[in-house]
Design a protein around this motif. Structure first.
Motif, short mmCIF file in Angstrom:
data_model
loop_
_atom_site.label_atom_id
_atom_site.label_comp_id
_atom_site.label_asym_id
_atom_site.label_seq_id
_atom_site.Cartn_x
_atom_site.Cartn_y
_atom_site.Cartn_z
N ILE A 138 3.49 10.73 -18.80
CA ILE A 138 3.12 11.30 -17.44
C ILE A 138 2.02 12.95 -18.05
O ILE A 138 2.68 13.13 -18.44
N PRO A 139 1.74 12.62 -16.76
CA PRO A 139 0.85 13.96 -16.64
C PRO A 139 1.82 15.45 -16.73
O PRO A 139 2.61 14.78 -16.12
N ILE A 140 0.93 16.30 -17.76
CA ILE A 140 1.73 17.89 -17.49
C ILE A 140 1.71 18.03 -15.95
O ILE A 140 2.89 19.02 -15.36
N GLU A 141 0.78 17.60 -15.37
CA GLU A 141 0.99 18.38 -13.57
C GLU A 141 1.94 17.68 -12.84
O GLU A 141 2.74 18.02 -12.31
N VAL A 142 2.22 16.93 -13.08
CA VAL A 142 3.59 15.48 -12.65
C VAL A 142 4.67 16.36 -12.42
O VAL A 142 6.04 16.71 -12.02
N LEU A 143 5.00 16.68 -14.37
CA LEU A 143 6.03 16.90 -14.54
C LEU A 143 6.68 19.19 -14.26
O LEU A 143 7.02 19.39 -13.75
N GLU A 144 5.26 19.62 -14.19
CA GLU A 144 5.46 20.98 -13.99
C GLU A 144 5.59 21.04 -12.19
O GLU A 144 6.06 21.89 -11.44
N ASN A 145 4.53 19.97 -11.45
CA ASN A 145 4.74 20.05 -10.09
C ASN A 145 6.47 19.56 -9.81
O ASN A 145 7.14 20.11 -8.41
N VAL A 146 6.96 18.87 -10.28
CA VAL A 146 8.79 19.07 -9.93
C VAL A 146 9.47 19.75 -10.76
O VAL A 146 10.32 20.16 -9.22
N MET A 147 9.64 20.46 -11.22
CA MET A 147 9.78 21.46 -11.01
C MET A 147 9.70 22.74 -10.25
O MET A 147 10.73 23.21 -9.67
N GLU A 148 8.41 22.75 -9.92
CA GLU A 148 7.87 23.82 -9.12
C GLU A 148 8.89 23.97 -7.82
O GLU A 148 9.09 24.38 -7.36
N VAL A 176 13.84 7.71 1.52
CA VAL A 176 13.46 8.18 0.75
C VAL A 176 12.49 9.49 1.87
O VAL A 176 12.39 10.64 1.57
N GLN A 177 11.69 8.74 3.50
CA GLN A 177 10.92 10.27 4.12
C GLN A 177 12.22 11.11 4.96
O GLN A 177 11.78 11.83 5.11
N LEU A 178 13.63 10.60 4.25
CA LEU A 178 14.38 11.42 4.74
C LEU A 178 14.65 12.56 3.49
O LEU A 178 15.42 13.59 4.47
N TRP A 179 14.17 12.33 3.12
CA TRP A 179 14.44 14.04 1.63
C TRP A 179 13.72 15.35 2.05
O TRP A 179 12.61 14.87 2.94
N LYS A 203 10.16 16.36 -2.12
CA LYS A 203 10.14 14.65 -1.25
C LYS A 203 8.90 14.27 -3.00
O LYS A 203 9.18 13.21 -3.54
N ASP A 204 7.94 14.37 -2.00
CA ASP A 204 6.93 13.83 -2.73
C ASP A 204 7.16 14.22 -4.56
O ASP A 204 6.14 13.11 -4.91
N GLN A 205 7.07 15.40 -5.11
CA GLN A 205 7.09 15.39 -6.05
C GLN A 205 7.60 14.81 -6.59
O GLN A 205 8.00 14.16 -8.12
N VAL A 206 9.34 14.71 -6.64
CA VAL A 206 9.78 13.75 -6.92
C VAL A 206 9.43 12.02 -7.48
O VAL A 206 9.89 11.80 -7.63
N LEU A 207 10.01 12.18 -5.98
CA LEU A 207 9.04 10.52 -5.97
C LEU A 207 7.32 9.78 -7.09
O LEU A 207 7.70 9.16 -8.43
#
Length: 354
Positions: free
Chosen positions: A90-100, A156-159, A164-168
């Protein structure tokens, strides 16, 4: 508002109904936490019980087919119930994005956040909660946003748009890792294939939480999460660098801090995998301690059974005449029992023992 001025009904109104959460309490500048959050002495972490010489295994999974990976994961699942994985893809930027994104959601104004309380939410697949459940005797110092993930679900469009995008993106990247982990764990049980039936038992549903543990004026008195084991098959946890996750050690009354490793994922065995393995694998008690100076964020993915499949020890585990330890049951029954009370260590498993 002072701590002394917060009566039980006012506290629930302020924290829950008004959408302020524990985050709102933390911003009040309280010198001491409200009494509803003070853990009894026996439930506080005794620093003398923390073993600094031990840590849970860190396993490189860059090659899932390596027999040493299978051996290391199976051994960790049986001895520790916890391990960390690195080089999982899993790319590090994906991990950082969901934390942010988690930080951004909990920084929203309370009027915006309260739109996602269960009674207000535009869809029941996303719900803002606080503590563990309001049925518990002592409240936990945390807020969290639960996402019930189902493939191709248009809700999910209602999240929340801020996250939303970062979690998905994170969930979609994590799904192959989850599958690889379960296939490896099944190999350790001499189960040859993660077929459709076992897939439903082990990964029929996913719940993704954005967990937020605000800084706390009395971290020694509070709990981010009390002692418990997860009811999932496995849990994949992304944690920040604040630390605070402690797992039960192999000795009596020992606790081990799970030191954050950048880019790593913490994996723990849940009750369901202990049950289907007939106790070959172990779900282990763990807890979260909050921090006085910094907010802590983590993102667990709880990998759960589908609602309509019977759960019990796998036939392959019992094929040599081993007696089953657990009865068969449906997951919603177990889920509802778990959330009907506060954390009680591993006592929930007694509910399904023969």
């Amino acid at each position: 508002m002072s701590a002394a001025a917060i009566e039980p009904i006012d506290l629930i109104d302020y924290v829950v109904n008004q959408g302020n959460g524990v985050k709102g309490l933390s911003k009040l500048g309280l010198k001491s936490i409200p009494k509803q959050y003070i853990q009894p002495p026996e439930e506080r972490l005794d620093k003398n019980q923390v073993i600094h010489e031990e840590s849970i295994p860190i396993i490189d999974v860059s090659n899932w087919d390596d027999p040493r990976v299978v051996e290391s994961i199976s051994e960790a699942a049986g001895k520790w119930g916890f391990f960390q994985i690195i080089n999982h893809g899993i790319p590090i930027e994906v991990l950082e994005n969901v934390m942010e994104a988690a930080h951004k959601f909990f920084e929203l104004p309370s009027e915006e956040k309260k739109k996602y309380l269960k009674e207000n939410s535009p869809t029941q697949t996303v719900q803002l909660k606080t503590s563990f459940s309001l049925a518990e005797k002592v409240l936990e110092w945390k807020d969290f946003l639960m996402h019930f993930y189902f493939p191709n679900d248009e809700s999910v469009q209602l999240w929340p748009s801020v996250s939303k995008d970062q979690v998905l993106e994170y969930v979609n990247c994590a799904k192959p890792v989850i599958r690889n982990l379960l296939e490896v764990l099944l190999k350790g049980l001499n189960v040859k294939e993660l077929d459709k039936t076992k897939e439903s038992v082990l990964m029929g549903n996913l719940i993704v939480d954005l967990m937020h543990y605000p800084k706390c004026p009395n971290p020694d008195l509070a709990a981010g999460v009390g002692r418990h084991s997860d009811i999932s098959s496995i849990t994949i946890l992304l944690q920040d660098d604040v630390g605070g996750l402690y797992v039960r050690g192999t000795g009596p009354d020992q606790w081990i801090h799970v030191t954050p490793v950048k880019g790593a994922l913490v994996v723990n065995i849940g009750d369901i995998l202990q049950i289907v393995s007939n106790d070959r694998y172990k779900s282990i008690e763990h807890r979260v301690i909050v921090d006085e100076r910094r907010d802590r964020v983590s993102v667990p993915i709880f990998v759960n059974p589908a609602d309509d499949v019977l759960i019990g020890p796998f036939p392959e585990v019992l094929q040599n005449g081993e007696k089953p330890i657990y009865k068969q049951f449906l997951f919603p029954e177990y889920f509802n029992f778990f959330f009907s009370k506060g954390p009680e260590g591993k006592n929930t498993m007694e509910y399904v023992k023969l």
